[in-house]
Write a protein that holds these residues in place. Structure first.
Motif, PDB file in Angstrom:
ATOM      1  N   PHE A 263      -7.053   6.745  -8.609  1.00  0.00           N
ATOM      2  CA  PHE A 263      -8.272   7.429  -8.193  1.00  0.00           C
ATOM      3  C   PHE A 263      -8.498   8.692  -9.018  1.00  0.00           C
ATOM      4  O   PHE A 263      -7.592   9.154  -9.717  1.00  0.00           O
ATOM      5  CB  PHE A 263      -8.176   7.789  -6.706  1.00  0.00           C
ATOM      6  N   GLU A 264      -9.680   9.222  -8.881  1.00  0.00           N
ATOM      7  CA  GLU A 264     -10.024  10.407  -9.647  1.00  0.00           C
ATOM      8  C   GLU A 264      -9.020  11.517  -9.353  1.00  0.00           C
ATOM      9  O   GLU A 264      -8.590  12.238 -10.236  1.00  0.00           O
ATOM     10  CB  GLU A 264     -11.430  10.852  -9.274  1.00  0.00           C
ATOM     11  N   THR A 265      -8.684  11.608  -8.061  1.00  0.00           N
ATOM     12  CA  THR A 265      -7.677  12.587  -7.665  1.00  0.00           C
ATOM     13  C   THR A 265      -6.645  11.894  -6.777  1.00  0.00           C
ATOM     14  O   THR A 265      -6.996  11.068  -5.945  1.00  0.00           O
ATOM     15  CB  THR A 265      -8.335  13.742  -6.883  1.00  0.00           C
ATOM     16  N   PRO A 266      -5.380  12.224  -6.924  1.00  0.00           N
ATOM     17  CA  PRO A 266      -4.306  11.578  -6.178  1.00  0.00           C
ATOM     18  C   PRO A 266      -4.426  11.793  -4.670  1.00  0.00           C
ATOM     19  O   PRO A 266      -3.775  11.115  -3.887  1.00  0.00           O
ATOM     20  CB  PRO A 266      -3.032  12.241  -6.727  1.00  0.00           C
ATOM     21  N   THR A 267      -5.259  12.719  -4.277  1.00  0.00           N
ATOM     22  CA  THR A 267      -5.409  13.002  -2.841  1.00  0.00           C
ATOM     23  C   THR A 267      -6.676  12.373  -2.270  1.00  0.00           C
ATOM     24  O   THR A 267      -6.876  12.350  -1.074  1.00  0.00           O
ATOM     25  CB  THR A 267      -5.444  14.523  -2.609  1.00  0.00           C
ATOM     26  N   LYS A 268      -7.521  11.875  -3.165  1.00  0.00           N
ATOM     27  CA  LYS A 268      -8.791  11.279  -2.740  1.00  0.00           C
ATOM     28  C   LYS A 268      -8.543  10.089  -1.821  1.00  0.00           C
ATOM     29  O   LYS A 268      -9.167   9.950  -0.771  1.00  0.00           O
ATOM     30  CB  LYS A 268      -9.574  10.828  -3.966  1.00  0.00           C
ATOM     31  N   MET A 269      -7.635   9.233  -2.223  1.00  0.00           N
ATOM     32  CA  MET A 269      -7.328   8.040  -1.438  1.00  0.00           C
ATOM     33  C   MET A 269      -6.805   8.414  -0.049  1.00  0.00           C
ATOM     34  O   MET A 269      -7.232   7.866   0.956  1.00  0.00           O
ATOM     35  CB  MET A 269      -6.277   7.216  -2.186  1.00  0.00           C
TER      36      MET A 269
ATOM     37  N   TRP B  22      -8.774   1.674  -1.446  1.00  0.00           N
ATOM     38  CA  TRP B  22      -7.839   2.620  -0.802  1.00  0.00           C
ATOM     39  C   TRP B  22      -7.231   2.028   0.466  1.00  0.00           C
ATOM     40  O   TRP B  22      -6.275   2.532   0.979  1.00  0.00           O
ATOM     41  CB  TRP B  22      -8.564   3.933  -0.490  1.00  0.00           C
ATOM     42  N   ARG B  23      -7.837   0.938   0.976  1.00  0.00           N
ATOM     43  CA  ARG B  23      -7.295   0.301   2.177  1.00  0.00           C
ATOM     44  C   ARG B  23      -6.208  -0.704   1.816  1.00  0.00           C
ATOM     45  O   ARG B  23      -5.647  -1.361   2.676  1.00  0.00           O
ATOM     46  CB  ARG B  23      -8.404  -0.409   2.939  1.00  0.00           C
ATOM     47  N   VAL B  24      -5.927  -0.822   0.555  1.00  0.00           N
ATOM     48  CA  VAL B  24      -4.900  -1.767   0.103  1.00  0.00           C
ATOM     49  C   VAL B  24      -3.703  -0.994  -0.431  1.00  0.00           C
ATOM     50  O   VAL B  24      -3.818  -0.219  -1.371  1.00  0.00           O
ATOM     51  CB  VAL B  24      -5.462  -2.688  -0.988  1.00  0.00           C
ATOM     52  N   VAL B  25      -2.563  -1.210   0.175  1.00  0.00           N
ATOM     53  CA  VAL B  25      -1.346  -0.504  -0.228  1.00  0.00           C
ATOM     54  C   VAL B  25      -0.202  -1.509  -0.410  1.00  0.00           C
ATOM     55  O   VAL B  25      -0.373  -2.697  -0.173  1.00  0.00           O
ATOM     56  CB  VAL B  25      -0.954   0.531   0.825  1.00  0.00           C
ATOM     57  N   ASN B  26       0.941  -1.019  -0.800  1.00  0.00           N
ATOM     58  CA  ASN B  26       2.069  -1.935  -0.991  1.00  0.00           C
ATOM     59  C   ASN B  26       2.717  -2.288   0.344  1.00  0.00           C
ATOM     60  O   ASN B  26       2.249  -1.884   1.391  1.00  0.00           O
ATOM     61  CB  ASN B  26       3.085  -1.313  -1.957  1.00  0.00           C
TER      62      ASN B  26
ATOM     63  N   VAL C 133      -6.849   6.793   9.635  1.00  0.00           N
ATOM     64  CA  VAL C 133      -5.498   6.372   9.248  1.00  0.00           C
ATOM     65  C   VAL C 133      -4.662   7.613   8.923  1.00  0.00           C
ATOM     66  O   VAL C 133      -5.057   8.429   8.098  1.00  0.00           O
ATOM     67  CB  VAL C 133      -5.548   5.441   8.025  1.00  0.00           C
ATOM     68  N   VAL C 134      -3.547   7.738   9.581  1.00  0.00           N
ATOM     69  CA  VAL C 134      -2.690   8.896   9.350  1.00  0.00           C
ATOM     70  C   VAL C 134      -1.819   8.663   8.119  1.00  0.00           C
ATOM     71  O   VAL C 134      -1.100   7.677   8.036  1.00  0.00           O
ATOM     72  CB  VAL C 134      -1.787   9.143  10.563  1.00  0.00           C
ATOM     73  N   VAL C 135      -1.926   9.584   7.174  1.00  0.00           N
ATOM     74  CA  VAL C 135      -1.155   9.434   5.938  1.00  0.00           C
ATOM     75  C   VAL C 135      -0.217  10.623   5.766  1.00  0.00           C
ATOM     76  O   VAL C 135      -0.605  11.770   5.930  1.00  0.00           O
ATOM     77  CB  VAL C 135      -2.103   9.346   4.726  1.00  0.00           C
ATOM     78  N   LYS C 136       1.011  10.325   5.451  1.00  0.00           N
ATOM     79  CA  LYS C 136       2.000  11.386   5.277  1.00  0.00           C
ATOM     80  C   LYS C 136       2.727  11.165   3.959  1.00  0.00           C
ATOM     81  O   LYS C 136       3.374  10.151   3.763  1.00  0.00           O
ATOM     82  CB  LYS C 136       2.994  11.328   6.442  1.00  0.00           C
ATOM     83  N   ASP C 137       2.619  12.145   3.063  1.00  0.00           N
ATOM     84  CA  ASP C 137       3.307  12.035   1.780  1.00  0.00           C
ATOM     85  C   ASP C 137       2.932  10.740   1.059  1.00  0.00           C
ATOM     86  O   ASP C 137       3.787   9.980   0.621  1.00  0.00           O
ATOM     87  CB  ASP C 137       4.814  12.109   2.001  1.00  0.00           C
ATOM     88  N   ASN C 138       1.615  10.508   0.958  1.00  0.00           N
ATOM     89  CA  ASN C 138       1.123   9.300   0.285  1.00  0.00           C
ATOM     90  C   ASN C 138       1.611   8.015   0.947  1.00  0.00           C
ATOM     91  O   ASN C 138       1.629   6.969   0.321  1.00  0.00           O
ATOM     92  CB  ASN C 138       1.532   9.306  -1.192  1.00  0.00           C
ATOM     93  N   LYS C 139       1.998   8.119   2.193  1.00  0.00           N
ATOM     94  CA  LYS C 139       2.448   6.920   2.898  1.00  0.00           C
ATOM     95  C   LYS C 139       1.742   6.827   4.251  1.00  0.00           C
ATOM     96  O   LYS C 139       1.598   7.833   4.938  1.00  0.00           O
ATOM     97  CB  LYS C 139       3.961   6.961   3.103  1.00  0.00           C
ATOM     98  N   ILE C 140       1.335   5.621   4.628  1.00  0.00           N
ATOM     99  CA  ILE C 140       0.640   5.430   5.899  1.00  0.00           C
ATOM    100  C   ILE C 140       1.651   5.448   7.048  1.00  0.00           C
ATOM    101  O   ILE C 140       2.635   4.721   7.027  1.00  0.00           O
ATOM    102  CB  ILE C 140      -0.121   4.090   5.911  1.00  0.00           C
TER     103      ILE C 140
ATOM    104  N   LEU D 259       0.673   4.640  -0.754  1.00  0.00           N
ATOM    105  CA  LEU D 259      -0.590   4.631  -1.498  1.00  0.00           C
ATOM    106  C   LEU D 259      -0.326   4.593  -2.993  1.00  0.00           C
ATOM    107  O   LEU D 259      -0.571   5.536  -3.719  1.00  0.00           O
ATOM    108  CB  LEU D 259      -1.404   5.872  -1.128  1.00  0.00           C
ATOM    109  N   THR D 260       0.146   3.483  -3.447  1.00  0.00           N
ATOM    110  CA  THR D 260       0.462   3.320  -4.871  1.00  0.00           C
ATOM    111  C   THR D 260      -0.786   3.462  -5.731  1.00  0.00           C
ATOM    112  O   THR D 260      -0.687   3.754  -6.913  1.00  0.00           O
ATOM    113  CB  THR D 260       1.067   1.936  -5.098  1.00  0.00           C
ATOM    114  N   ALA D 261      -1.932   3.216  -5.141  1.00  0.00           N
ATOM    115  CA  ALA D 261      -3.170   3.241  -5.910  1.00  0.00           C
ATOM    116  C   ALA D 261      -3.740   4.650  -6.030  1.00  0.00           C
ATOM    117  O   ALA D 261      -4.711   4.859  -6.727  1.00  0.00           O
ATOM    118  CB  ALA D 261      -4.182   2.318  -5.250  1.00  0.00           C
ATOM    119  N   SER D 262      -3.149   5.581  -5.340  1.00  0.00           N
ATOM    120  CA  SER D 262      -3.685   6.948  -5.349  1.00  0.00           C
ATOM    121  C   SER D 262      -3.793   7.497  -6.774  1.00  0.00           C
ATOM    122  O   SER D 262      -4.695   8.255  -7.088  1.00  0.00           O
ATOM    123  CB  SER D 262      -2.786   7.854  -4.523  1.00  0.00           C
ATOM    124  N   ALA D 263      -2.888   7.058  -7.615  1.00  0.00           N
ATOM    125  CA  ALA D 263      -2.890   7.545  -8.996  1.00  0.00           C
ATOM    126  C   ALA D 263      -4.076   6.996  -9.777  1.00  0.00           C
ATOM    127  O   ALA D 263      -4.454   7.544 -10.799  1.00  0.00           O
ATOM    128  CB  ALA D 263      -1.578   7.151  -9.668  1.00  0.00           C
TER     129      ALA D 263
END
Length: 108
Positions: free
Chosen positions: A72-78, A57-61, A87-94, A66-70
């Motif tokens: 995960f078990e749940t798209p919000t888990k990551m 989850w610490r690896v993104v594009n 880490v502040v995340v907004k709309d699946n984006k750091i 958070l391209t990897a969120s999908a």
DNA sequence: TGTGTGACGGGCG
DNA sequence: TCGCCCGCCACAC
């Protein structure tokens, strides 16, 4: 020399990512093979999701999404894991990804 | 042995 | 500005 798979190298680097930080596939790819395609890192991380002890989850594009969120078990888990680490995340984006960015080549 | 795939990145219209 | 297309190399079948 080593028969270590490319995956092992990627996983090793991913494990070195400090808590509360994140890195991009391209950064890892560049650190490992220089001009290596970021796709290889992404694929390695996909396999890493099946492994334990790999903070995938610490690896993104490159844009901090958070391209990897999908994967995960749940798209919000990551996102939840990242926020828990500070880490502040907004709309699946750091948010302020550049500030949270951790360059393996610079730190190592 | 060869083909297809894939959690990306960068460039062009 | 947003969206689409091509290239990249390692691993699985």
């Amino acid at each position: 020399m080593e028969k270590t798979s490319f995956f092992q190298d990627v996983w090793d680097v991913a494990r070195l990512i400090p808590k509360g930080r994140a890195t991009s596939y391209g950064a890892i790819a560049r650190y490992l093979g220089g001009k290596m395609s970021a796709r290889m890192v992404g694929w390695a991380m996909a396999a890493a999701s099946t492994q334990k002890g790999i903070p995938a989850w610490r690896v993104v594009n490159s844009v901090g999404v958070l391209t990897a969120s999908a994967r995960f078990e749940t798209p919000t888990k990551m996102q939840e894991l990242l926020e828990k680490e500070g880490v502040v995340v907004k709309d699946n984006k750091i948010v302020d990804f550049k500030e949270k960015f951790w360059d393996p080549g610079a730190e190592l």
